[in-house]
Scaffold this motif. Structure first.
Motif, PDB file in Angstrom:
ATOM      1  N   VAL A 191     -70.944  31.064  48.598  1.00  0.00           N
ATOM      2  CA  VAL A 191     -69.831  31.313  49.518  1.00  0.00           C
ATOM      3  C   VAL A 191     -68.502  31.221  48.788  1.00  0.00           C
ATOM      4  O   VAL A 191     -68.297  30.332  47.952  1.00  0.00           O
ATOM      5  N   ALA A 192     -67.592  32.133  49.126  1.00  0.00           N
ATOM      6  CA  ALA A 192     -66.198  32.062  48.668  1.00  0.00           C
ATOM      7  C   ALA A 192     -65.304  32.129  49.900  1.00  0.00           C
ATOM      8  O   ALA A 192     -65.517  32.956  50.782  1.00  0.00           O
ATOM      9  N   VAL A 193     -64.321  31.251  49.959  1.00  0.00           N
ATOM     10  CA  VAL A 193     -63.423  31.173  51.109  1.00  0.00           C
ATOM     11  C   VAL A 193     -62.005  31.508  50.673  1.00  0.00           C
ATOM     12  O   VAL A 193     -61.504  30.966  49.682  1.00  0.00           O
ATOM     13  N   ILE A 194     -61.368  32.400  51.431  1.00  0.00           N
ATOM     14  CA  ILE A 194     -59.992  32.820  51.147  1.00  0.00           C
ATOM     15  C   ILE A 194     -59.069  32.296  52.235  1.00  0.00           C
ATOM     16  O   ILE A 194     -59.388  32.390  53.428  1.00  0.00           O
ATOM     17  N   ASP A 195     -57.912  31.759  51.850  1.00  0.00           N
ATOM     18  CA  ASP A 195     -56.889  31.377  52.821  1.00  0.00           C
ATOM     19  C   ASP A 195     -55.536  31.386  52.124  1.00  0.00           C
ATOM     20  O   ASP A 195     -55.441  31.050  50.936  1.00  0.00           O
ATOM     21  N   GLN A 196     -54.504  31.756  52.895  1.00  0.00           N
ATOM     22  CA  GLN A 196     -53.157  31.784  52.323  1.00  0.00           C
ATOM     23  C   GLN A 196     -52.619  30.382  52.075  1.00  0.00           C
ATOM     24  O   GLN A 196     -51.767  30.190  51.208  1.00  0.00           O
ATOM     25  N   ASN A 197     -53.105  29.429  52.852  1.00  0.00           N
ATOM     26  CA  ASN A 197     -52.606  28.055  52.753  1.00  0.00           C
ATOM     27  C   ASN A 197     -53.630  27.191  52.016  1.00  0.00           C
ATOM     28  O   ASN A 197     -54.712  26.911  52.545  1.00  0.00           O
ATOM     29  N   PRO A 198     -53.313  26.740  50.815  1.00  0.00           N
ATOM     30  CA  PRO A 198     -54.276  25.927  50.055  1.00  0.00           C
ATOM     31  C   PRO A 198     -54.647  24.621  50.749  1.00  0.00           C
ATOM     32  O   PRO A 198     -55.715  24.058  50.509  1.00  0.00           O
ATOM     33  N   GLU A 199     -53.761  24.134  51.642  1.00  0.00           N
ATOM     34  CA  GLU A 199     -54.055  22.904  52.381  1.00  0.00           C
ATOM     35  C   GLU A 199     -55.235  23.093  53.326  1.00  0.00           C
ATOM     36  O   GLU A 199     -55.899  22.125  53.719  1.00  0.00           O
ATOM     37  N   ALA A 200     -55.501  24.346  53.710  1.00  0.00           N
ATOM     38  CA  ALA A 200     -56.586  24.621  54.655  1.00  0.00           C
ATOM     39  C   ALA A 200     -57.946  24.258  54.079  1.00  0.00           C
ATOM     40  O   ALA A 200     -58.881  23.933  54.819  1.00  0.00           O
ATOM     41  N   PHE A 201     -58.066  24.286  52.753  1.00  0.00           N
ATOM     42  CA  PHE A 201     -59.357  24.008  52.128  1.00  0.00           C
ATOM     43  C   PHE A 201     -59.782  22.553  52.292  1.00  0.00           C
ATOM     44  O   PHE A 201     -60.926  22.208  52.016  1.00  0.00           O
ATOM     45  N   ARG A 202     -58.870  21.700  52.778  1.00  0.00           N
ATOM     46  CA  ARG A 202     -59.220  20.307  53.036  1.00  0.00           C
ATOM     47  C   ARG A 202     -60.260  20.196  54.142  1.00  0.00           C
ATOM     48  O   ARG A 202     -60.918  19.163  54.284  1.00  0.00           O
ATOM     49  N   ARG A 203     -60.383  21.271  54.963  1.00  0.00           N
ATOM     50  CA  ARG A 203     -61.388  21.253  56.029  1.00  0.00           C
ATOM     51  C   ARG A 203     -62.813  21.358  55.488  1.00  0.00           C
ATOM     52  O   ARG A 203     -63.770  21.078  56.208  1.00  0.00           O
ATOM     53  N   LEU A 204     -62.944  21.780  54.257  1.00  0.00           N
ATOM     54  CA  LEU A 204     -64.272  21.896  53.652  1.00  0.00           C
ATOM     55  C   LEU A 204     -64.766  20.519  53.204  1.00  0.00           C
ATOM     56  O   LEU A 204     -63.981  19.627  52.914  1.00  0.00           O
ATOM     57  N   ASP A 205     -66.070  20.380  53.160  1.00  0.00           N
ATOM     58  CA  ASP A 205     -66.642  19.115  52.693  1.00  0.00           C
ATOM     59  C   ASP A 205     -66.215  18.835  51.250  1.00  0.00           C
ATOM     60  O   ASP A 205     -65.990  19.759  50.463  1.00  0.00           O
ATOM     61  N   LYS A 206     -66.125  17.552  50.897  1.00  0.00           N
ATOM     62  CA  LYS A 206     -65.747  17.187  49.542  1.00  0.00           C
ATOM     63  C   LYS A 206     -66.736  17.700  48.508  1.00  0.00           C
ATOM     64  O   LYS A 206     -66.365  17.989  47.362  1.00  0.00           O
ATOM     65  N   ASP A 207     -67.994  17.828  48.934  1.00  0.00           N
ATOM     66  CA  ASP A 207     -69.011  18.305  47.998  1.00  0.00           C
ATOM     67  C   ASP A 207     -69.270  19.811  48.131  1.00  0.00           C
ATOM     68  O   ASP A 207     -70.278  20.322  47.648  1.00  0.00           O
ATOM     69  N   MET A 225     -77.750  35.063  49.213  1.00  0.00           N
ATOM     70  CA  MET A 225     -76.733  36.113  49.263  1.00  0.00           C
ATOM     71  C   MET A 225     -75.347  35.513  49.041  1.00  0.00           C
ATOM     72  O   MET A 225     -75.159  34.302  49.193  1.00  0.00           O
ATOM     73  N   HIS A 226     -74.399  36.366  48.686  1.00  0.00           N
ATOM     74  CA  HIS A 226     -73.020  35.918  48.494  1.00  0.00           C
ATOM     75  C   HIS A 226     -72.180  36.385  49.676  1.00  0.00           C
ATOM     76  O   HIS A 226     -72.201  37.560  50.041  1.00  0.00           O
ATOM     77  N   VAL A 227     -71.462  35.445  50.286  1.00  0.00           N
ATOM     78  CA  VAL A 227     -70.646  35.734  51.462  1.00  0.00           C
ATOM     79  C   VAL A 227     -69.196  35.372  51.179  1.00  0.00           C
ATOM     80  O   VAL A 227     -68.907  34.284  50.671  1.00  0.00           O
ATOM     81  N   VAL A 228     -68.292  36.283  51.516  1.00  0.00           N
ATOM     82  CA  VAL A 228     -66.856  36.019  51.400  1.00  0.00           C
ATOM     83  C   VAL A 228     -66.310  35.806  52.806  1.00  0.00           C
ATOM     84  O   VAL A 228     -66.546  36.611  53.704  1.00  0.00           O
ATOM     85  N   ILE A 229     -65.585  34.697  52.994  1.00  0.00           N
ATOM     86  CA  ILE A 229     -65.006  34.365  54.288  1.00  0.00           C
ATOM     87  C   ILE A 229     -63.492  34.347  54.166  1.00  0.00           C
ATOM     88  O   ILE A 229     -62.943  33.672  53.298  1.00  0.00           O
ATOM     89  N   MET A 230     -62.814  35.091  55.033  1.00  0.00           N
ATOM     90  CA  MET A 230     -61.355  35.060  55.057  1.00  0.00           C
ATOM     91  C   MET A 230     -60.909  34.171  56.214  1.00  0.00           C
ATOM     92  O   MET A 230     -61.185  34.475  57.377  1.00  0.00           O
ATOM     93  N   GLY A 231     -60.244  33.080  55.884  1.00  0.00           N
ATOM     94  CA  GLY A 231     -59.788  32.141  56.898  1.00  0.00           C
ATOM     95  C   GLY A 231     -60.545  30.836  56.803  1.00  0.00           C
ATOM     96  O   GLY A 231     -61.768  30.804  56.937  1.00  0.00           O
TER      97      GLY A 231
END
Length: 221
Positions: A26-42, A1-7
């Motif tokens: 999965v697609a992740v939305i955040d206003q701050n692009p720096e927040a995506f650093r919390r995701l795994d590199k892969d 399934m496809h899941v959209v996460i805000m935050g």
């Protein structure tokens, strides 16, 4: 399934990792692009920078084909607006929102939007570890309102219809275990010796329910 996460805070990034680990898109939305650093590199999902209730941003995240949407940003208002947009505008049926204000959480639950009241749930869990009380609970719902507990029943209830116990205590039975096997009770279920009974209660009823169950029913000899 496809899941959209805000935050993409600690909750959102953890949720994204767990979902992709289960093979979901999965697609992740955040206003701050720096927040995506919390995701795994892969991390092989999609990241979208923007406001999570903006229709263009949601469309870029694939909301039109989403099976589920989770609003887990740090703002209650943003979470609930995004959850309503996902459900009411884009027709996503499986929507959940994290809410810090437990009062608001109750309102949104009545509107049909499942919520996780973070502060109340966490405080409740900590309290029950520090002071577990007389009735150890098996499960508690995300709003920390309803708990499932094991009910110690007086032997005088053996041979009585389970419905009579429910009527006397004012609560519903979730399930029973009999001879080591779980079973969902029916209107004809009769309490047998050795039954383990698990009921659903709210905190304000727990003490009274225990008191009623601990005594034999009226008229028992």
């Amino acid at each position: 399934m496809h899941v959209v996460i805000m935050g993409c805070g600690r909750v959102g990034s953890t949720l994204a990792r767990d979902l992709t680990g289960r093979g979901h898109s999965v697609a992740v939305i955040d206003q701050n692009p720096e927040a995506f650093r919390r995701l795994d590199k892969d991390f092989d999902g999609k990241t979208v920078t923007g406001v999570g209730f903006d229709r263009t941003v949601l469309a870029e995240a694939g909301i039109n084909r989403a099976d589920a949407f989770a609003a887990v940003s740090s703002g209650d208002n943003s979470n609930i607006i995004a959850a309503r947009v996902a459900r009411e505008i884009f027709g996503v049926s499986n929507v959940v929102a994290r809410i810090y204000d437990s009062g608001r959480a109750a309102v949104y639950e009545r509107l049909g939007i499942p919520t996780v009241a973070t502060v109340r749930w966490a405080a409740g869990r900590l309290l029950r570890h520090l002071d577990p009380g007389e009735t150890p609970e098996i499960w508690r719902d995300p709003t920390s309102t309803v708990a499932m507990v094991h009910l110690d029943v007086n032997e005088g209830w053996v041979g009585q219809p389970l419905e009579r116990l429910e009527h006397a205590t004012g609560v519903r039975t979730a399930y029973i275990t009999r001879f080591g096997l779980g079973a969902v009770p029916t209107p004809s279920t009769v309490i047998q010796d050795g039954d383990e009974i698990y009921v659903l209660v709210t905190d304000d009823l727990a003490t009274a329910v225990r008191r009623v169950a601990a005594h034999a029913p009226e008229g028992h000899q």
